[in-house]
Design an enzyme around this catalytic site. Structure first.
Site, mmCIF file in Angstrom:
data_model
loop_
_atom_site.group_PDB
_atom_site.id
_atom_site.type_symbol
_atom_site.label_atom_id
_atom_site.label_comp_id
_atom_site.label_asym_id
_atom_site.label_seq_id
_atom_site.Cartn_x
_atom_site.Cartn_y
_atom_site.Cartn_z
ATOM 1 N N CYS A 131 0.827 -1.214 0.000
ATOM 2 C CA CYS A 131 0.000 0.000 0.000
ATOM 3 C C CYS A 131 0.862 1.265 0.000
ATOM 4 O O CYS A 131 0.676 2.157 -0.817
ATOM 5 C CB CYS A 131 -0.924 -0.028 1.219
ATOM 6 S SG CYS A 131 -1.995 1.387 1.311
ATOM 7 N N CYS B 267 -1.704 1.790 -2.894
ATOM 8 C CA CYS B 267 -2.659 2.885 -2.651
ATOM 9 C C CYS B 267 -2.013 4.277 -2.659
ATOM 10 O O CYS B 267 -2.526 5.207 -3.291
ATOM 11 C CB CYS B 267 -3.341 2.741 -1.294
ATOM 12 S SG CYS B 267 -3.387 1.090 -0.592
ATOM 13 N N LYS C 11 -0.185 5.423 -5.962
ATOM 14 C CA LYS C 11 -1.268 5.443 -6.960
ATOM 15 C C LYS C 11 -2.119 6.710 -6.806
ATOM 16 O O LYS C 11 -2.373 7.436 -7.757
ATOM 17 C CB LYS C 11 -2.114 4.173 -6.766
ATOM 18 C CG LYS C 11 -3.273 3.965 -7.674
ATOM 19 C CD LYS C 11 -4.587 4.470 -7.180
ATOM 20 C CE LYS C 11 -5.107 3.994 -5.859
ATOM 21 N NZ LYS C 11 -5.789 2.745 -5.823
ATOM 22 N N TYR D 251 -9.530 -3.245 -10.945
ATOM 23 C CA TYR D 251 -9.474 -1.817 -10.599
ATOM 24 C C TYR D 251 -8.097 -1.209 -10.815
ATOM 25 O O TYR D 251 -7.981 -0.025 -11.159
ATOM 26 C CB TYR D 251 -9.998 -1.587 -9.173
ATOM 27 C CG TYR D 251 -9.031 -1.896 -8.063
ATOM 28 C CD1 TYR D 251 -8.214 -0.917 -7.525
ATOM 29 C CD2 TYR D 251 -8.932 -3.188 -7.528
ATOM 30 C CE1 TYR D 251 -7.329 -1.203 -6.495
ATOM 31 C CE2 TYR D 251 -8.054 -3.472 -6.497
ATOM 32 C CZ TYR D 251 -7.258 -2.486 -5.990
ATOM 33 O OH TYR D 251 -6.377 -2.761 -4.966
ATOM 34 N N GLU E 59 -7.547 2.107 -12.981
ATOM 35 C CA GLU E 59 -7.000 3.327 -12.384
ATOM 36 C C GLU E 59 -5.804 3.833 -13.188
ATOM 37 O O GLU E 59 -5.672 5.042 -13.426
ATOM 38 C CB GLU E 59 -6.590 3.058 -10.931
ATOM 39 C CG GLU E 59 -7.801 2.822 -10.045
ATOM 40 C CD GLU E 59 -7.466 2.525 -8.586
ATOM 41 O OE1 GLU E 59 -8.332 2.780 -7.736
ATOM 42 O OE2 GLU E 59 -6.362 2.030 -8.293
ATOM 43 N N HIS F 216 -26.771 21.359 0.310
ATOM 44 C CA HIS F 216 -27.014 21.997 -0.975
ATOM 45 C C HIS F 216 -26.036 23.129 -1.238
ATOM 46 O O HIS F 216 -25.744 23.872 -0.303
ATOM 47 C CB HIS F 216 -28.453 22.536 -0.987
ATOM 48 C CG HIS F 216 -28.852 23.070 -2.319
ATOM 49 N ND1 HIS F 216 -29.146 22.247 -3.394
ATOM 50 C CD2 HIS F 216 -28.992 24.344 -2.750
ATOM 51 C CE1 HIS F 216 -29.455 23.003 -4.425
ATOM 52 N NE2 HIS F 216 -29.365 24.273 -4.074
ATOM 53 N N GLU G 187 -26.194 15.283 -2.296
ATOM 54 C CA GLU G 187 -27.578 15.439 -1.818
ATOM 55 C C GLU G 187 -28.556 14.603 -2.635
ATOM 56 O O GLU G 187 -29.653 14.281 -2.163
ATOM 57 C CB GLU G 187 -28.002 16.911 -1.810
ATOM 58 C CG GLU G 187 -28.158 17.533 -3.181
ATOM 59 C CD GLU G 187 -28.598 19.009 -3.120
ATOM 60 O OE1 GLU G 187 -29.487 19.326 -2.324
ATOM 61 O OE2 GLU G 187 -28.032 19.818 -3.876
HETATM 62 P P1 FAD Z 1 1.278 -6.078 2.003
HETATM 63 O O1 FAD Z 1 0.970 -4.662 2.243
HETATM 64 O O2 FAD Z 1 1.483 -6.517 0.600
HETATM 65 O O3 FAD Z 1 2.561 -6.420 2.868
HETATM 66 C C1 FAD Z 1 3.201 -7.645 2.796
HETATM 67 C C2 FAD Z 1 4.659 -7.438 3.129
HETATM 68 O O4 FAD Z 1 5.265 -8.687 3.408
HETATM 69 C C3 FAD Z 1 5.455 -6.848 1.969
HETATM 70 O O5 FAD Z 1 6.064 -5.649 2.385
HETATM 71 C C4 FAD Z 1 6.479 -7.923 1.610
HETATM 72 O O6 FAD Z 1 7.722 -7.374 1.231
HETATM 73 C C5 FAD Z 1 6.594 -8.663 2.940
HETATM 74 N N1 FAD Z 1 7.033 -10.055 2.813
HETATM 75 C C6 FAD Z 1 6.549 -11.025 1.988
HETATM 76 N N2 FAD Z 1 7.159 -12.202 2.217
HETATM 77 C C7 FAD Z 1 8.059 -11.977 3.222
HETATM 78 C C8 FAD Z 1 8.975 -12.801 3.916
HETATM 79 N N3 FAD Z 1 9.068 -14.111 3.665
HETATM 80 N N4 FAD Z 1 9.752 -12.239 4.869
HETATM 81 C C9 FAD Z 1 9.654 -10.908 5.155
HETATM 82 N N5 FAD Z 1 8.795 -10.090 4.540
HETATM 83 C C10 FAD Z 1 7.992 -10.615 3.587
HETATM 84 N N6 FAD Z 1 -6.066 -1.120 -1.181
HETATM 85 C C11 FAD Z 1 -6.932 -0.173 -0.741
HETATM 86 O O7 FAD Z 1 -7.567 -0.358 0.305
HETATM 87 N N7 FAD Z 1 -7.098 0.995 -1.431
HETATM 88 C C12 FAD Z 1 -6.417 1.265 -2.574
HETATM 89 O O8 FAD Z 1 -6.607 2.326 -3.175
HETATM 90 C C13 FAD Z 1 -5.512 0.297 -3.044
HETATM 91 N N8 FAD Z 1 -4.783 0.519 -4.162
HETATM 92 C C14 FAD Z 1 -3.888 -0.403 -4.588
HETATM 93 C C15 FAD Z 1 -3.154 -0.135 -5.722
HETATM 94 C C16 FAD Z 1 -2.237 -1.043 -6.191
HETATM 95 C C17 FAD Z 1 -1.441 -0.720 -7.445
HETATM 96 C C18 FAD Z 1 -2.047 -2.270 -5.480
HETATM 97 C C19 FAD Z 1 -1.047 -3.273 -5.978
HETATM 98 C C20 FAD Z 1 -2.776 -2.546 -4.337
HETATM 99 C C21 FAD Z 1 -3.694 -1.621 -3.884
HETATM 100 N N9 FAD Z 1 -4.464 -1.858 -2.744
HETATM 101 C C22 FAD Z 1 -5.366 -0.908 -2.311
HETATM 102 C C23 FAD Z 1 -4.381 -3.129 -2.005
HETATM 103 C C24 FAD Z 1 -3.509 -2.995 -0.774
HETATM 104 O O9 FAD Z 1 -2.244 -2.508 -1.138
HETATM 105 C C25 FAD Z 1 -3.383 -4.348 -0.088
HETATM 106 O O10 FAD Z 1 -4.674 -4.859 0.165
HETATM 107 C C26 FAD Z 1 -2.621 -4.240 1.251
HETATM 108 O O11 FAD Z 1 -1.335 -3.719 1.042
HETATM 109 C C27 FAD Z 1 -2.544 -5.617 1.900
HETATM 110 O O12 FAD Z 1 -1.785 -5.546 3.084
HETATM 111 P P2 FAD Z 1 -1.001 -6.829 3.621
HETATM 112 O O13 FAD Z 1 -0.489 -6.446 4.943
HETATM 113 O O14 FAD Z 1 -1.866 -8.017 3.508
HETATM 114 O O15 FAD Z 1 0.171 -7.055 2.584
#
Ligand code: FAD
Length: 452
Positions: A43, A48, A51, A177, A181, A438, A443
């Site tokens: 994110c 997010c 973006k 999406y 976007e 308004h 509204e």
């Molecule tokens: P992540 O945020 O993906 O975090 C996972 C982390 O784990 C990563 O940093 C990765 O490096 C780390 N990792 C993985 N494996 C290992 C390992 N073995 N050891 C150590 N670290 C590891 N959501 C919204 O709500 N609104 C939006 O507008 C939106 N826009 C988006 C736009 C794009 C282009 C993308 C790709 C996603 C968007 N999302 C949006 C979705 C949102 O980013 C995800 O739903 C959110 O980041 C999920 O969080 P998470 O904690 O599950 O995983």
């Protein structure tokens, strides 16, 4: 009882992992977290946040064009991609620092490196091993690619924020999406945009009226959109140009090909299967209603469980796990997955909460629809032809509002409040008795009286 280095060790420092670790630390637990790339995860770094910054960048083009109708003489404006990138990088570095600080202040030990499970209670990071009573997997997802000739020439949402230069022409594959976007962002920045996707219509799962109205708005802005079409191969021509052959046989030459065909859970290569954690065929970690995997002290939240892949869902799940483990065992074991509001930052944007018309018709006998489509006031002087769409889906028997949908400026901002109303079980009569603000577009949601 066994002694462990940590009460909780979190793998993945994204939205969900950071929130869970921070809360657990603040509740007094001894917590470690490993992050292999960037604190804040998808994110903050490649999702997010950048973006939305790019969406803002694109919208200035509209603002400059619209200003003329309001009396402004706007000299021709020039956009500099490198400035946007540099400023975006600076902001993200600031956010990375804030995440680090929040964790440290909560007493969490932060390890920068890839974590792997060696045993159901042992984690290894950078060659060091740590033991933990509970383990939380919050490793998110990763863009999916297709095995087609020339796939090495495409970019994904991970790369698009770091392009050396703004492409002149781009082809986007994917009708989710993220693809939508980026079509809007690139189009506003003056890029020639072609979008193709496998299904007949993009944005599956969203209300059909919204999908069709957005299609009209996007094509009227000059985006070429083709459904029922995929990319068959990509060849380099004239150095960096890409000749993209489509399943229709047509070839389109562009500067970049952005694949946005979905994301897969990042669950491989970290010892999960070896310690007995069950994954589904896509690699998503299966969890019960307490976010426990089949190994009860190993939890999983967020995109790696591949359910509602949104940041606020991952953070809310993280908070629940931390609270139940270290604060209040009797607090709710799950978030509510009903009425999760969401926005698509398309041009114009979509805001939506609750059931779409089709879902409502599948579940209720007597569905009543209220719909309005109009030119927003700002567009009268700007001359912009864009039309806003608003729609209410109501259960005619109970009068409960089941869904609120909007395509138009500020839809994401507007929908948040309506999500509260839906969660409170608001009826159409409550909407009708609410006084409008308004003059606004919002509204209209409280003044629609005639079913359509
Ligand atoms: P992540 O945020 O993906 O975090 C996972 C982390 O784990 C990563 O940093 C990765 O490096 C780390 N990792 C993985 N494996 C290992 C390992 N073995 N050891 C150590 N670290 C590891 N959501 C919204 O709500 N609104 C939006 O507008 C939106 N826009 C988006 C736009 C794009 C282009 C993308 C790709 C996603 C968007 N999302 C949006 C979705 C949102 O980013 C995800 O739903 C959110 O980041 C999920 O969080 P998470 O904690 O599950 O995983």
């Amino acid at each position: 009882m066994a002694q462990y280095d940590y009460d909780l060790f979190t793998v993945g420092g994204g939205s969900g992992g950071v929130r869970a670790s921070r809360f657990a630390g603040n509740f007094g637990a001894k917590v470690g977290i490993a992050e292999e790339r960037y604190l804040g995860g998808t994110c903050v770094n490649v999702g997010c946040v950048p973006k939305k910054l790019f969406v803002y960048a694109g919208q200035f083009a509209e603002a400059f064009a619209d200003a003329r109708g309001f009396g402004w003489d706007v000299p021709s404006a020039r956009f500099d991609w490198q400035t946007l990138l540099a400023n975006k990088d600076r902001e993200i570095a600031r956010l990375n620092g804030i995440y680090d600080e929040l964790l440290t202040r909560a007493g969490v030990d932060v390890y920068h490196g890839r974590a792997q499970l060696l045993d159901p209670h042992i984690i290894s990071v950078n060659g060091q091993t740590y033991t933990a009573a509970n383990i939380l997997i919050a490793t998110g997802g990763w863009p999916r690619l297709l095995n087609i000739p020339g796939i090495e020439h495409v970019i994904t949402s991970n790369d698009v924020f770091y392009l050396d230069e703004l492409p002149r022409r781009v082809l986007i594959m994917g009708g989710g999406y993220i693809g939508i976007e980026f079509a809007g962002i690139f189009c506003n920045l003056g890029v020639e945009v072609h979008q193709v996707y496998r299904k007949e219509m993009f944005l599956m799962g969203f209300d059909d009226d919204l999908r069709h109205a957005l299609y009209e708005e996007m094509t009227s802005r000059g985006i070429t959109i083709q459904g029922n079409t995929t990319v068959s191969k990509i060849e380099l021509t004239h150095g960096r140009e890409k000749a993209v052959t489509l399943s229709t046989g047509e070839t389109i030459v562009v500067d970049e090909v952005l694949f946005a065909i979905g994301r897969v859970p990042q669950s491989g290569g970290m010892g999960l299967a070896e310690v007995g954690v069950v994954l589904d065929p896509l690699g998503a970690i299966r969890v019960n209603e307490h976010y426990q995997t089949n190994v009860p002290h190993i939890y999983a939240i967020g995109d790696v469980t591949n359910r509602k892949n949104l940041t606020p869902v991952a953070t809310a799940e993280g908070m629940i796990v931390a609270r139940r483990l270290f604060n209040d065992q009797d607090s709710p074991s799950q978030i509510s997955y009903d009425n999760i509001p969401t926005a698509i930052f398309s041009q114009p944007p979509i805001g939506t909460v609750g059931l779409n018309e089709q879902e409502a018709r599948n579940q209720y006998q007597n569905v009543v629809i209220y719909r309005t489509r109009f030119r927003a006031m700002k567009n009268t002087l700007s001359g912009r032809a864009e039309r806003t769409l608003m729609k209410l889906v109501v259960d005619g028997d109970s009068d409960r509002v089941l869904g609120v949908h909007m395509l138009g400026p500020d839809a994401g901002e507007i929908i948040q409040g309506f999500a509260v109303a839906l969660n409170a079980g608001a009826t159409k009569a409550v909407f009708d008795s609410t006084i409008g603000v308004h003059p606004t577009s919002a509204e209209e949601f409280v003044t629609m009286r005639t079913p359509s």
